[in-house]
Scaffold this motif. Structure first.
Motif, short mmCIF file in Angstrom:
data_model
loop_
_atom_site.label_atom_id
_atom_site.label_comp_id
_atom_site.label_asym_id
_atom_site.label_seq_id
_atom_site.Cartn_x
_atom_site.Cartn_y
_atom_site.Cartn_z
N ILE A 277 0.88 -1.02 -0.04
CA ILE A 277 -0.01 0.11 0.10
C ILE A 277 0.98 1.39 0.15
N PHE A 278 0.30 2.39 -0.49
CA PHE A 278 1.04 3.52 -0.15
C PHE A 278 0.51 4.23 1.15
N LEU A 279 1.72 4.91 1.65
CA LEU A 279 1.60 5.98 2.81
C LEU A 279 1.94 7.26 2.61
N SER A 280 1.61 8.28 3.52
CA SER A 280 1.96 9.43 3.49
C SER A 280 3.41 9.61 4.06
N ASN A 281 4.18 10.34 3.03
CA ASN A 281 5.49 10.52 3.13
C ASN A 281 6.07 11.57 4.11
N ASN A 282 5.66 11.05 5.60
CA ASN A 282 5.98 12.04 6.62
C ASN A 282 6.28 11.08 7.71
N PRO A 283 7.26 11.38 8.69
CA PRO A 283 7.80 10.40 9.73
C PRO A 283 6.91 10.04 10.73
N SER A 284 5.74 10.73 10.80
CA SER A 284 4.78 10.41 11.84
C SER A 284 3.68 9.35 11.10
N SER A 285 3.37 9.61 9.93
CA SER A 285 2.49 8.46 9.29
C SER A 285 3.35 7.19 9.14
N ILE A 286 4.54 7.02 8.94
CA ILE A 286 5.45 5.80 8.47
C ILE A 286 5.64 5.30 9.77
N ARG A 287 5.89 5.94 11.08
CA ARG A 287 6.00 5.50 12.40
C ARG A 287 4.76 4.49 12.87
N ASN A 288 3.50 5.33 12.51
CA ASN A 288 2.31 4.92 12.94
C ASN A 288 1.98 3.49 12.22
N HIS A 289 2.56 3.60 10.78
CA HIS A 289 2.07 2.33 10.14
C HIS A 289 2.93 1.13 10.60
N GLU A 290 4.30 1.45 10.54
CA GLU A 290 5.13 0.30 11.33
C GLU A 290 4.71 -0.10 12.50
N LEU A 291 4.21 0.55 13.43
CA LEU A 291 3.74 0.17 14.96
C LEU A 291 2.36 -0.63 14.49
N GLY A 292 1.65 -0.51 13.49
CA GLY A 292 0.21 -1.22 13.51
C GLY A 292 0.43 -2.71 13.36
N GLN A 293 -0.77 -3.37 13.71
CA GLN A 293 -0.66 -4.72 13.61
C GLN A 293 -0.54 -5.38 12.10
N ARG A 294 -1.35 -4.71 11.20
CA ARG A 294 -1.47 -5.10 9.78
C ARG A 294 0.31 -5.22 9.35
N HIS A 295 0.90 -4.15 9.64
CA HIS A 295 2.21 -4.20 9.06
C HIS A 295 3.12 -5.44 9.67
N LYS A 296 2.82 -5.38 10.99
CA LYS A 296 3.76 -6.56 11.70
C LYS A 296 3.47 -8.01 11.17
N ASP A 297 1.98 -8.22 10.90
CA ASP A 297 1.70 -9.38 10.45
C ASP A 297 2.38 -9.78 8.98
N SER A 298 2.45 -8.78 8.28
CA SER A 298 2.95 -8.61 6.84
C SER A 298 4.19 -9.13 6.78
N VAL A 299 5.05 -8.34 7.97
CA VAL A 299 6.64 -8.64 7.77
C VAL A 299 6.78 -10.10 8.44
N ALA A 300 5.95 -10.42 9.38
CA ALA A 300 6.10 -12.07 9.85
C ALA A 300 5.62 -13.12 8.80
N GLN A 301 4.76 -12.61 7.96
CA GLN A 301 4.40 -13.81 6.80
C GLN A 301 5.62 -13.60 5.78
N ARG A 302 6.04 -12.42 5.59
CA ARG A 302 7.36 -12.50 4.67
C ARG A 302 8.52 -13.13 4.94
N LEU A 303 8.60 -13.06 6.40
CA LEU A 303 9.88 -13.95 6.61
C LEU A 303 9.50 -15.31 6.90
N THR A 304 8.26 -15.79 7.08
CA THR A 304 8.00 -17.34 6.91
C THR A 304 8.09 -17.91 5.74
N THR A 305 7.71 -16.91 4.65
CA THR A 305 7.76 -17.33 2.99
C THR A 305 9.38 -17.54 2.76
N MET A 306 10.08 -16.88 3.36
CA MET A 306 11.58 -16.55 3.12
C MET A 306 12.24 -17.90 3.41
#
Length: 247
Positions: free
Chosen positions: A18-47
């Motif tokens: 997905i696309f995010l707003s290119n500012n530090p607060s939006s990026i930090r909030n997205h990375e701390l969100g549960q959706r991003h964490k699940d996507s990262v865990a799924q990518r590591l499992t696939t690798m």
């Protein structure tokens, strides 16, 4: 001072797609969100799964190659043993033959026959001879020995045929037959500086005796040449002092 508005653009998240707003607060909030964490865990499992599958495929290929090499080695050893048994049997047949005498050379590992000069290899079953120059089968080897023996004992008989011999005529005494010619056969040829009578008395052509007929142009040309010659002589008389001309 006038300020201009500049668009910051969007940032693409490769894990969440997905696309995010290119500012530090939006990026930090997205990375701390549960959706991003699940996507990262799924990518590591696939690798991890892809790495395990790749290692498994490599191990299976290596295991299959080892099995193929082991089968090829067993087949090669079996062929070597079979060939060795056949060579030993052939060697026993050769050594057991009372007509031929074979000596074993420990240096080369071949059997040698002093009678026919053949070398025998018990491993391959081939024969070698200096006359052939290569390893051949027993049929070819003994055929070459037989041919060389025949050529050695037989003497070549070469005779000159009667028709090819040169014919000689009998020698006779006395003068040679036929008339003897003492003069030269060529009458026009000069002998010791003397000219031939044929050349001296040669008649002249009839054309040389006939007077030449001149045309009008030739006559005018001759008259002009004589007149010019006379003028030149008259002009040069005073220079030579031959006739006492005026000075």
């Amino acid at each position: 001072m006038t300020e201009y508005w500049v668009s910051q653009g969007n940032k693409w998240c490769d894990f969440c797609k997905i696309f995010l707003s290119n500012n530090p607060s939006s990026i930090r909030n997205h990375e701390l969100g549960q959706r991003h964490k699940d996507s990262v865990a799924q990518r590591l499992t696939t690798m991890r799964q892809e790495k395990v599958a790749k290692e498994k495929a490599v191990n299976e290929a290596a295991r299959a190659l080892e099995q193929i090499e082991a089968k090829a080695k067993r087949s090669y050893q079996k062929d070597v043993e079979t060939l060795k048994e056949a060579g030993d049997a052939r060697a026993l047949d050769i050594l057991g033959d009372s007509k031929e005498k074979w000596d074993f050379d420990s240096t080369s590992g071949y059997y040698y026959n002093n009678d026919n000069g053949l070398h025998y290899d018990p491993n391959s079953g081939f024969y070698y001879s200096d006359a052939i120059g290569k390893w051949v089968t027993d049929q070819e080897a003994y055929a070459a020995v037989k041919a060389s023996a025949n050529g050695k004992h037989q003497k070549p008989s070469v005779s000159v045929p009667i028709s090819a011999k040169p014919k000689t005529s009998p020698v006779t005494s006395g003068p040679p037959p036929g008339p003897v010619v003492s003069a030269s056969l060529n009458p026009t040829r000069s002998v010791k500086g003397k000219t031939s009578a044929v050349t001296v008395n040669k008649r002249k052509r009839e054309e040389d005796k006939k007077p030449k007929v001149l045309s009008q142009e030739d006559k005018a040309a001759l008259r002009a040449r004589e007149a010019a010659k006379k003028r030149v002589e008259d002009r040069e008389k005073g220079f030579h002092g031959l006739y006492g001309g005026k000075r």
